[in-house]
Scaffold this motif. Structure first.
Motif, PDB file in Angstrom:
ATOM      1  N   GLY A   2       3.546 -19.909  22.320  1.00  0.00           N
ATOM      2  CA  GLY A   2       4.614 -18.947  22.011  1.00  0.00           C
ATOM      3  C   GLY A   2       5.997 -19.535  22.176  1.00  0.00           C
ATOM      4  O   GLY A   2       6.959 -19.047  21.588  1.00  0.00           O
ATOM      5  N   HIS A   3       6.098 -20.591  22.975  1.00  0.00           N
ATOM      6  CA  HIS A   3       7.389 -21.262  23.157  1.00  0.00           C
ATOM      7  C   HIS A   3       7.511 -22.522  22.319  1.00  0.00           C
ATOM      8  O   HIS A   3       8.614 -22.997  22.086  1.00  0.00           O
ATOM      9  CB  HIS A   3       7.586 -21.639  24.638  1.00  0.00           C
ATOM     10  CG  HIS A   3       8.047 -20.490  25.466  1.00  0.00           C
ATOM     11  ND1 HIS A   3       9.362 -20.324  25.840  1.00  0.00           N
ATOM     12  CD2 HIS A   3       7.380 -19.441  25.977  1.00  0.00           C
ATOM     13  CE1 HIS A   3       9.482 -19.220  26.564  1.00  0.00           C
ATOM     14  NE2 HIS A   3       8.286 -18.661  26.665  1.00  0.00           N
ATOM     15  N   GLU A   4       6.378 -23.087  21.907  1.00  0.00           N
ATOM     16  CA  GLU A   4       6.433 -24.424  21.311  1.00  0.00           C
ATOM     17  C   GLU A   4       6.091 -24.446  19.816  1.00  0.00           C
ATOM     18  O   GLU A   4       6.079 -25.500  19.203  1.00  0.00           O
ATOM     19  CB  GLU A   4       5.533 -25.375  22.121  1.00  0.00           C
ATOM     20  CG  GLU A   4       6.045 -25.491  23.559  1.00  0.00           C
ATOM     21  CD  GLU A   4       5.217 -26.403  24.457  1.00  0.00           C
ATOM     22  OE1 GLU A   4       4.323 -27.081  23.948  1.00  0.00           O
ATOM     23  OE2 GLU A   4       5.478 -26.411  25.677  1.00  0.00           O
TER      24      GLU A   4
ATOM     25  N   HIS B   2      11.149 -11.338  24.406  1.00  0.00           N
ATOM     26  CA  HIS B   2      11.026 -11.221  25.863  1.00  0.00           C
ATOM     27  C   HIS B   2      12.117 -12.017  26.592  1.00  0.00           C
ATOM     28  O   HIS B   2      12.474 -11.702  27.720  1.00  0.00           O
ATOM     29  CB  HIS B   2       9.634 -11.688  26.302  1.00  0.00           C
ATOM     30  CG  HIS B   2       9.413 -11.623  27.796  1.00  0.00           C
ATOM     31  ND1 HIS B   2       9.483 -10.440  28.491  1.00  0.00           N
ATOM     32  CD2 HIS B   2       9.149 -12.587  28.709  1.00  0.00           C
ATOM     33  CE1 HIS B   2       9.268 -10.686  29.781  1.00  0.00           C
ATOM     34  NE2 HIS B   2       9.057 -11.981  29.943  1.00  0.00           N
ATOM     35  N   HIS B   3      12.632 -13.039  25.913  1.00  0.00           N
ATOM     36  CA  HIS B   3      13.618 -13.912  26.563  1.00  0.00           C
ATOM     37  C   HIS B   3      15.047 -13.600  26.136  1.00  0.00           C
ATOM     38  O   HIS B   3      15.974 -14.294  26.549  1.00  0.00           O
ATOM     39  CB  HIS B   3      13.294 -15.375  26.241  1.00  0.00           C
ATOM     40  CG  HIS B   3      12.057 -15.844  26.943  1.00  0.00           C
ATOM     41  ND1 HIS B   3      12.083 -16.441  28.180  1.00  0.00           N
ATOM     42  CD2 HIS B   3      10.750 -15.760  26.593  1.00  0.00           C
ATOM     43  CE1 HIS B   3      10.845 -16.730  28.554  1.00  0.00           C
ATOM     44  NE2 HIS B   3      10.016 -16.318  27.614  1.00  0.00           N
ATOM     45  N   SER B   4      15.236 -12.584  25.295  1.00  0.00           N
ATOM     46  CA  SER B   4      16.547 -12.385  24.669  1.00  0.00           C
ATOM     47  C   SER B   4      17.564 -11.717  25.583  1.00  0.00           C
ATOM     48  O   SER B   4      18.744 -11.651  25.241  1.00  0.00           O
ATOM     49  CB  SER B   4      16.394 -11.590  23.368  1.00  0.00           C
ATOM     50  OG  SER B   4      15.793 -10.334  23.633  1.00  0.00           O
TER      51      SER B   4
ATOM     52  N   VAL C  95      12.865 -19.441  36.535  1.00  0.00           N
ATOM     53  CA  VAL C  95      13.032 -20.717  35.824  1.00  0.00           C
ATOM     54  C   VAL C  95      12.566 -20.563  34.375  1.00  0.00           C
ATOM     55  O   VAL C  95      13.226 -21.022  33.435  1.00  0.00           O
ATOM     56  CB  VAL C  95      12.244 -21.841  36.537  1.00  0.00           C
ATOM     57  CG1 VAL C  95      12.218 -23.109  35.692  1.00  0.00           C
ATOM     58  CG2 VAL C  95      12.833 -22.111  37.911  1.00  0.00           C
ATOM     59  N   HIS C  96      11.425 -19.853  34.193  1.00  0.00           N
ATOM     60  CA  HIS C  96      10.886 -19.674  32.844  1.00  0.00           C
ATOM     61  C   HIS C  96      11.888 -18.970  31.919  1.00  0.00           C
ATOM     62  O   HIS C  96      11.915 -19.198  30.717  1.00  0.00           O
ATOM     63  CB  HIS C  96       9.576 -18.891  32.905  1.00  0.00           C
ATOM     64  CG  HIS C  96       8.979 -18.648  31.555  1.00  0.00           C
ATOM     65  ND1 HIS C  96       8.532 -19.672  30.757  1.00  0.00           N
ATOM     66  CD2 HIS C  96       8.803 -17.499  30.838  1.00  0.00           C
ATOM     67  CE1 HIS C  96       8.092 -19.170  29.616  1.00  0.00           C
ATOM     68  NE2 HIS C  96       8.249 -17.857  29.633  1.00  0.00           N
ATOM     69  N   HIS C  97      12.714 -18.082  32.494  1.00  0.00           N
ATOM     70  CA  HIS C  97      13.665 -17.313  31.680  1.00  0.00           C
ATOM     71  C   HIS C  97      15.010 -18.005  31.529  1.00  0.00           C
ATOM     72  O   HIS C  97      15.933 -17.434  30.940  1.00  0.00           O
ATOM     73  CB  HIS C  97      13.862 -15.911  32.277  1.00  0.00           C
ATOM     74  CG  HIS C  97      12.795 -14.947  31.853  1.00  0.00           C
ATOM     75  ND1 HIS C  97      12.993 -14.010  30.863  1.00  0.00           N
ATOM     76  CD2 HIS C  97      11.515 -14.795  32.273  1.00  0.00           C
ATOM     77  CE1 HIS C  97      11.877 -13.308  30.705  1.00  0.00           C
ATOM     78  NE2 HIS C  97      10.962 -13.758  31.542  1.00  0.00           N
TER      79      HIS C  97
ATOM     80  N   ALA D 233      -1.625 -19.372  25.156  1.00  0.00           N
ATOM     81  CA  ALA D 233      -0.976 -18.476  24.183  1.00  0.00           C
ATOM     82  C   ALA D 233       0.536 -18.472  24.427  1.00  0.00           C
ATOM     83  O   ALA D 233       1.337 -18.554  23.492  1.00  0.00           O
ATOM     84  CB  ALA D 233      -1.535 -17.064  24.320  1.00  0.00           C
ATOM     85  N   HIS D 234       0.893 -18.409  25.712  1.00  0.00           N
ATOM     86  CA  HIS D 234       2.306 -18.340  26.085  1.00  0.00           C
ATOM     87  C   HIS D 234       3.008 -19.675  25.799  1.00  0.00           C
ATOM     88  O   HIS D 234       4.115 -19.707  25.275  1.00  0.00           O
ATOM     89  CB  HIS D 234       2.395 -17.975  27.573  1.00  0.00           C
ATOM     90  CG  HIS D 234       3.774 -17.611  28.023  1.00  0.00           C
ATOM     91  ND1 HIS D 234       4.099 -17.422  29.338  1.00  0.00           N
ATOM     92  CD2 HIS D 234       4.927 -17.419  27.331  1.00  0.00           C
ATOM     93  CE1 HIS D 234       5.378 -17.128  29.426  1.00  0.00           C
ATOM     94  NE2 HIS D 234       5.915 -17.126  28.225  1.00  0.00           N
ATOM     95  N   ARG D 235       2.296 -20.760  26.097  1.00  0.00           N
ATOM     96  CA  ARG D 235       2.886 -22.077  25.853  1.00  0.00           C
ATOM     97  C   ARG D 235       3.144 -22.280  24.352  1.00  0.00           C
ATOM     98  O   ARG D 235       4.227 -22.725  23.960  1.00  0.00           O
ATOM     99  CB  ARG D 235       1.954 -23.167  26.400  1.00  0.00           C
ATOM    100  CG  ARG D 235       2.556 -24.547  26.248  1.00  0.00           C
ATOM    101  CD  ARG D 235       1.812 -25.570  27.087  1.00  0.00           C
ATOM    102  NE  ARG D 235       2.460 -26.867  26.900  1.00  0.00           N
ATOM    103  CZ  ARG D 235       2.318 -27.903  27.694  1.00  0.00           C
ATOM    104  NH1 ARG D 235       1.546 -27.806  28.751  1.00  0.00           N
ATOM    105  NH2 ARG D 235       2.936 -29.038  27.455  1.00  0.00           N
TER     106      ARG D 235
ATOM    107  N   ALA E 249       8.053 -14.186  17.596  1.00  0.00           N
ATOM    108  CA  ALA E 249       7.615 -12.954  18.256  1.00  0.00           C
ATOM    109  C   ALA E 249       8.032 -12.952  19.729  1.00  0.00           C
ATOM    110  O   ALA E 249       8.592 -11.976  20.233  1.00  0.00           O
ATOM    111  CB  ALA E 249       6.099 -12.819  18.146  1.00  0.00           C
ATOM    112  N   HIS E 250       7.805 -14.073  20.407  1.00  0.00           N
ATOM    113  CA  HIS E 250       7.975 -14.084  21.870  1.00  0.00           C
ATOM    114  C   HIS E 250       9.436 -14.142  22.315  1.00  0.00           C
ATOM    115  O   HIS E 250       9.753 -13.742  23.438  1.00  0.00           O
ATOM    116  CB  HIS E 250       7.191 -15.263  22.468  1.00  0.00           C
ATOM    117  CG  HIS E 250       7.223 -15.300  23.964  1.00  0.00           C
ATOM    118  ND1 HIS E 250       6.726 -14.272  24.751  1.00  0.00           N
ATOM    119  CD2 HIS E 250       7.729 -16.214  24.835  1.00  0.00           C
ATOM    120  CE1 HIS E 250       6.913 -14.579  26.020  1.00  0.00           C
ATOM    121  NE2 HIS E 250       7.524 -15.744  26.102  1.00  0.00           N
ATOM    122  N   GLN E 251      10.343 -14.624  21.431  1.00  0.00           N
ATOM    123  CA  GLN E 251      11.744 -14.750  21.856  1.00  0.00           C
ATOM    124  C   GLN E 251      12.331 -13.403  22.307  1.00  0.00           C
ATOM    125  O   GLN E 251      13.277 -13.374  23.099  1.00  0.00           O
ATOM    126  CB  GLN E 251      12.602 -15.392  20.759  1.00  0.00           C
ATOM    127  CG  GLN E 251      12.530 -14.768  19.382  1.00  0.00           C
ATOM    128  CD  GLN E 251      13.538 -13.653  19.159  1.00  0.00           C
ATOM    129  OE1 GLN E 251      14.579 -13.636  19.776  1.00  0.00           O
ATOM    130  NE2 GLN E 251      13.202 -12.713  18.290  1.00  0.00           N
TER     131      GLN E 251
HETATM  132 ZN   LIG Z   1       7.966 -16.898  27.753  1.00  0.00          ZN
END
Ligand SMILES: [Zn+2]
Ligand SMILES: [Zn+2]
Length: 406
Positions: free
Chosen positions: A98-100, A111-113, A187-189, A94-96, A107-109
């Motif tokens: 969410g990035h690809e 969390h990274h903003s 690293v993920h962030h 789901a997370h992968r 939606a997921h961006q």
């Molecule tokens: Zn993420």
């Protein structure tokens, strides 16, 4: 009671402790505007949870009722361990995605903003994720993991990820091979080239090692946190919508409706990332209000907000729909107004003054809305604490006839 409500005092205490420790170590991990914004995102995501349980748990329960192949017993430890590992595997995909996939990234961006990395970043969660995340967990229902077990392992997986959002913990030796840790989640962030689309795991980093998405934190290249297409605002409502606006705009620029539709399912990294984007984009940190009084005001408003927000999170699902909607509208407009204030957009003082007066009036007129147990005394205490905000806003508007600096 939503267990997240019980976790809020722990979140607040650990955030204060982390901010204090980071300051002592001379680490630039926190800024008031960013931290308050992350916490606002957290509240908005929980507001969304109060209205989307049918999607996140209801559909799971229906699938389990109708489609399950086995009936796994909820009183077996083996089933619980299996369910947690299975959930973590589904979370990885789901997370992968969410990035690809653009639609899911919108939606997921959220969390990274943040361009900071601290425990408040963990609470910076999307408010729209429930609409697209649920299909990823249906295999668990089909195998026969009972809904109660699913709900609890989902919570465990989510809460585990809280502590990894910190710069205060270094590498953890052999644990780095097995678990998601502060080091590999930093690293993920990152928006450095080597960080993009890496380390998607929830509890286990094993999935990343198995499916080729692992990257180790580098000592020679500090992680630059955030996203390459920054939100550029402290307004959490806009932050939740901006990703969809971006796809919509890119879709409209396509020559055919099919291409426009395809944009929603393309990878965000291909068309959006430009060489050097990480360094050429303006950092949100540079947009933070220079006026320390404004930052203190936002912190004070959050201190007032945390009590009704916790109360809402704890009780929302048991409230009648009209009351739940009214309560949610108060919380969302509160977070939005403070976001507009931090952005110092046109009319922010007037908007915030109206917001403070409306919340106080509502608390006094309908004390049962916010605090059914303690009623009027709590409403009066709340008003006494909130009303001085108006004096501050007035002072900021016209000290000795001059407009306040913006
Ligand atoms: Zn993420
Ligand atoms: Zn994270």
């Amino acid at each position: 009671v939503n267990p997240i409500a019980w976790a809020i005092p722990v979140f607040m205490a650990t955030i204060l402790a982390e901010a204090w420790l980071a300051r002592r170590r001379g680490l630039d991990a926190y800024s008031a505007a960013d931290a308050v914004t992350s916490l606002h995102y957290g509240i908005l995501s929980q507001v969304a949870v109060a209205f989307t349980r049918l999607l996140s748990f209801g559909l799971y329960a229906v699938a389990w009722e109708q489609l399950r192949l086995f009936s796994l017993p909820a009183d077996s430890l083996v089933v619980w361990v299996f369910a947690l590992v299975f959930y973590d595997f589904c979370y990885y995909w789901a997370h992968r995605c969410g990035h690809e996939v653009n639609l899911l990234w919108a939606a997921h961006q959220v969390h990274h903003s943040s361009e900071r990395y601290n425990l408040t970043t963990a609470l910076r969660q999307t408010a729209t994720g429930a609409f697209t995340a649920w299909p990823f967990y249906l295999p668990m229902a089909i195998v026969g993991v009972p809904p109660k077990v699913f709900a609890i392992v989902a919570l465990v997986d989510l809460l585990y990820q809280y502590w990894v959002h910190t710069q205060l913990v270094g590498r953890l030796g052999p644990l780095e091979r097995l678990l998601v840790t502060p080091s590999n989640h930093r690293v993920h962030h990152g928006q450095n080239d080597y960080c993009i689309d890496r380390n998607y795991g929830g509890i286990l980093i094993l999935w990343d090692r198995m499916f080729g998405s692992f990257a180790d934190e580098r000592d020679d290249e500090p992680v630059v946190y955030g996203i390459r297409s920054p939100v550029g605002s402290f307004d959490p409502v806009w932050g939740n919508l901006k990703g969809y606006r971006d796809i919509w705009r890119r879709g409209r620029a396509q020559r055919s409706p099919w291409r426009a539709l395809a944009v929603w399912f393309q990878s965000p990294s291909t068309p959006l990332s430009e060489p050097g984007a990480a360094s050429s984009r303006p950092a949100l940190g540079s947009r933070e209000p220079a006026d320390p009084a404004l930052r203190r005001y936002a912190l004070y408003q959050y201190a007032l907000l945390v009590a009704p927000a916790t109360h809402f999170i704890a009780t929302a699902v048991s409230l009648p729909m009209a009351q739940r909607l009214a309560y949610a509208a108060v919380l969302v407009s509160w977070a939005m107004s403070v976001g507009v204030l931090l952005d110092q957009r046109r009319g922010w003082r007037r908007l915030e003054a109206v917001r403070v007066m409306a919340v106080c009036a509502l608390a006094l007129a309908a004390p049962g809305l916010f605090t059914p147990d303690v009623g009027l005394p709590a409403a009066l205490a709340f008003t006494a604490l909130a009303l001085p905000s108006l004096l501050w806003l007035r002072r900021r508007t016209c000290p000795a006839g001059r407009p306040a600096p913006t």
